[in-house]
Structure formats: structure tokens, C-alpha cells
Enzyme design. Structure first.
Site, PDB file in Angstrom:
ATOM      1  CB  SER A   7      -0.806  -0.024   1.112  1.00  0.00           C
ATOM      2  OG  SER A   7      -1.936   0.863   1.194  1.00  0.00           O
ATOM      3  CG  HIS A   9      -5.683  -2.164  -0.080  1.00  0.00           C
ATOM      4  ND1 HIS A   9      -5.237  -1.901  -1.134  1.00  0.00           N
ATOM      5  CD2 HIS A   9      -5.278  -1.384   1.059  1.00  0.00           C
ATOM      6  CE1 HIS A   9      -4.135  -1.061  -0.760  1.00  0.00           C
ATOM      7  NE2 HIS A   9      -4.235  -0.779   0.505  1.00  0.00           N
TER       8      HIS A   9
END
Length: 300
Positions: free
Chosen positions: A73, A213
Site C-alpha cells: 500500500s 486491498h
């Protein structure tokens, strides 16, 4: 620092060591620590990672050939910078870049990216002038490879080389668009010469077709992804006999690297180490900015 059973089984028990680089821009030491690397000061976070890696080598804990960097991320943006900055790319023998932000010119137009402009800056304004300095996609193509940018010629960086890299992402990531990883992989495979670390023998890609995610929809997928990442590092850093990676079973847009059959016990142990209910199908993770940064992995 905290203990992770998955890291212990997949890395530490096999003889590796892990360094957590609590760099500026993270939330480890309160708001001022986080604010120390916002927007035009973001470069300080990457300088911190470089300094930690250099110190690990100086102390003899590891060496360039045996040192890797891993992050996801916002940490994936960090890894992207580590492999495209001229100094950092000479510090690491391998890298794992997970669900990353990489094209900071486009990030605010993709999925949740607009919500992070207070952290990174707005690329559609004058703030692009500093965002450009830590946008890995542009750093790679224009600063390292010398590809013309906006009609202006660039000089290639003859001294730069890229370590072997594994990119992982998810088709259903609802926060960081998988296009970041896809376009970076394409550029590295098609435009970076093999002798500079590009091509299919040096750049690897895994895209799960579900998982949000977090990159995985359940514990089995998470265990597979981490086992794949750690095995990639052990092979790339020449820490154990290698296995021949290949791609197979691609369906519905999935790109997969085969797992050696002998690795099944490690996957089972990783599964056992995960708490029940730790992952749910399609569960989104928190935003990339301000999250605790992941450190580098290395072996003596």
C-alpha cells in the site's frame, strides 16, 4: 515492533532476520512524526529507509546481495521508490512490492486516491512539482531510462540497476487500483534491459482475482501469497536451492506463479498461524497514507 507468527514461520525460522524501519511519515511516534514527511517532505521517509538499509549493511547484519525490502500500500510506494532511486536501488538484492501506489500523476483519479491528497498532494496543481520527485513510474521511465517526458529529452542513468522484484496486487482492490502495479510491471518487462534488472527473468507479478486491498480473500489465499513472497526472496537472494518459477492456470485475469510442491508444509503452517476470521472475502483494508511502514527483510 510486534511479533508475527507468519513472519516467524516463513522467514525467521529459516535463518532470516527482519528489520522494521519506523521511518518518518508513519504513525509510530505520534502526529509530529507523521507530519514530518507529508507532501513536499515525503522524500524524508525514503531517505530514512535508505539510511536504515545502509546501517544494516554497515553493521554486518546483512549485505546488499542478501538484503531485501518489502512493503504494501503506502509501503508499496516506498518500495517503488527504493527500486527507482539511484542510491536505494544499489542497497537491495530483491524487493516485494504489494498493492502499491506507483503512478502519482494518476493516483488521485483512481478509486480512493482523491482522499489521500492531503497526505501526498494534488498532482493536477503545482504540487506535481514535488510529487514527481517520488513517483516511481515517472522516476523509472524518465529519470532512470531516459525516455522523453512531455516532449523533453532525458538522460538515462547508466549507473542504475534494479533488484529482482515481485509485484502483488488484487483485481478487486477497492482502494489502490491494480493498474499501478500492472503498468509498472509492463514498463519494467518491456523497457528495462535485462542487464539493468528488467525482463521476465527479473520482474515477477502475482494478481489475485479477489481479496480487496488486503490482496487475499481468506487465510488460505493469504498464506499462499506470503509463502510465494518469502520463497521468491529466498530464491532471489540465493539463500537456498532455487525452484523454477512459471505461470500457469491463468483464468479470469489471474496471473499466477507456480508454487513448488515441497512448499505445501510451510503453507499449512502459515495457515495455522493465522487467527480465525482474520480475513473476510472482499474486506477492504485501511487507507494507505499514515500507516505503519514495513521494514526490510534480510539474511546474514
Amino acid at each position: 515492533p510486534h511479533y508475527s507468527a507468519g513472519v516467524g514461520i516463513g522467514w525467521l525460522e529459516r535463518g532470516g532476520c527482519k528489520v522494521i524501519a519506523n521511518v518518518r511519515g508513519g504513525g509510530e511516534y505520534g502526529p509530529s512524526w507523521h507530519q514530518a514527511a507529508l507532501k513536499e517532505k515525503r522524500y524524508k521517509a525514503y531517505e530514512d529507509v535508505e539510511a536504515v538499509a545502509a546501517d544494516v549493511i554497515k553493521r554486518g547484519i546483512s549485505s546488499t546481495e542478501k538484503l531485501a525490502v518489502i512493503g504494501g500500500s503506502n509501503g508499496g510506494l516506498m518500495v517503488g521508490n527504493m527500486i527507482t532511486r539511484p542510491v536505494a536501488s544499489s542497497l537491495f538484492g530483491a524487493a516485494v512490492c504489494q498493492v502499491p501506489l506507483l503512478d502519482m500523476k494518476r493516483y488521485s483519479h483512481l478509486l480512493a486516491g482523491a482522499s489521500w491528497m492531503a497526505e501526498y498532494g494534488d498532482p493536477d496543481t503545482d504540487e506535481w512539482s514535488f510529487l514527481r520527485q517520488h513517483s516511481p513510474y515517472q522516476l523509472l521511465r524518465h529519470d532512470r531510462l531516459g525516455i522523453a517526458e512531455d516532449g523533453e529529452g532525458r538522460m538515462a542513468d547508466d549507473k542504475w540497476t534494479c533488484p529482482k522484484v515481485l509485484f502483488t496486487t488484487s483485481t478487486r482492490d477497492d482502494r489502490v487500483h491494480p493498474g499501478h502495479a500492472r503498468k509498472m510491471v509492463k514498463a519494467m518487462v518491456d523497457e528495462v534491459p535485462p542487464e539493468k534488472g528488467g525482463g521476465a527473468d527479473n520482474v515477477f507479478y502475482f494478481e489475485n482475482i479477489e481479496g480487496g486491498h488486503g490482496g487475499a480473500a481468506d487465510n488460505k489465499q493469504r498464506a499462499y501469497m506470503w509463502a510465494l513472497s518469502y520463497d521468491f526472496l529466498w530464491q532471489s537472494l540465493a539463500l537456498r536451492p532455487s525452484w523454477a518459477p512459471g505461470t500457469s492456470g491463468a483464468e479470469d485475469g489471474e496471473v499466477r506463479i507456480d508454487m513448488p510442491s515441497g512448499y505445501a508444509p510451510a503453507i499449512a503452517r502459515l495457515l495455522a498461524a493465522q487467527p480465525r476470521g482474520a480475513a473476510r472475502r472482499g474486506q477492504p483494508r485501511g487507507p494507505a497514507p499514515g500507516a505503519r511502514g514495513r521494514g526490510g527483510c534480510g539474511a546474514p
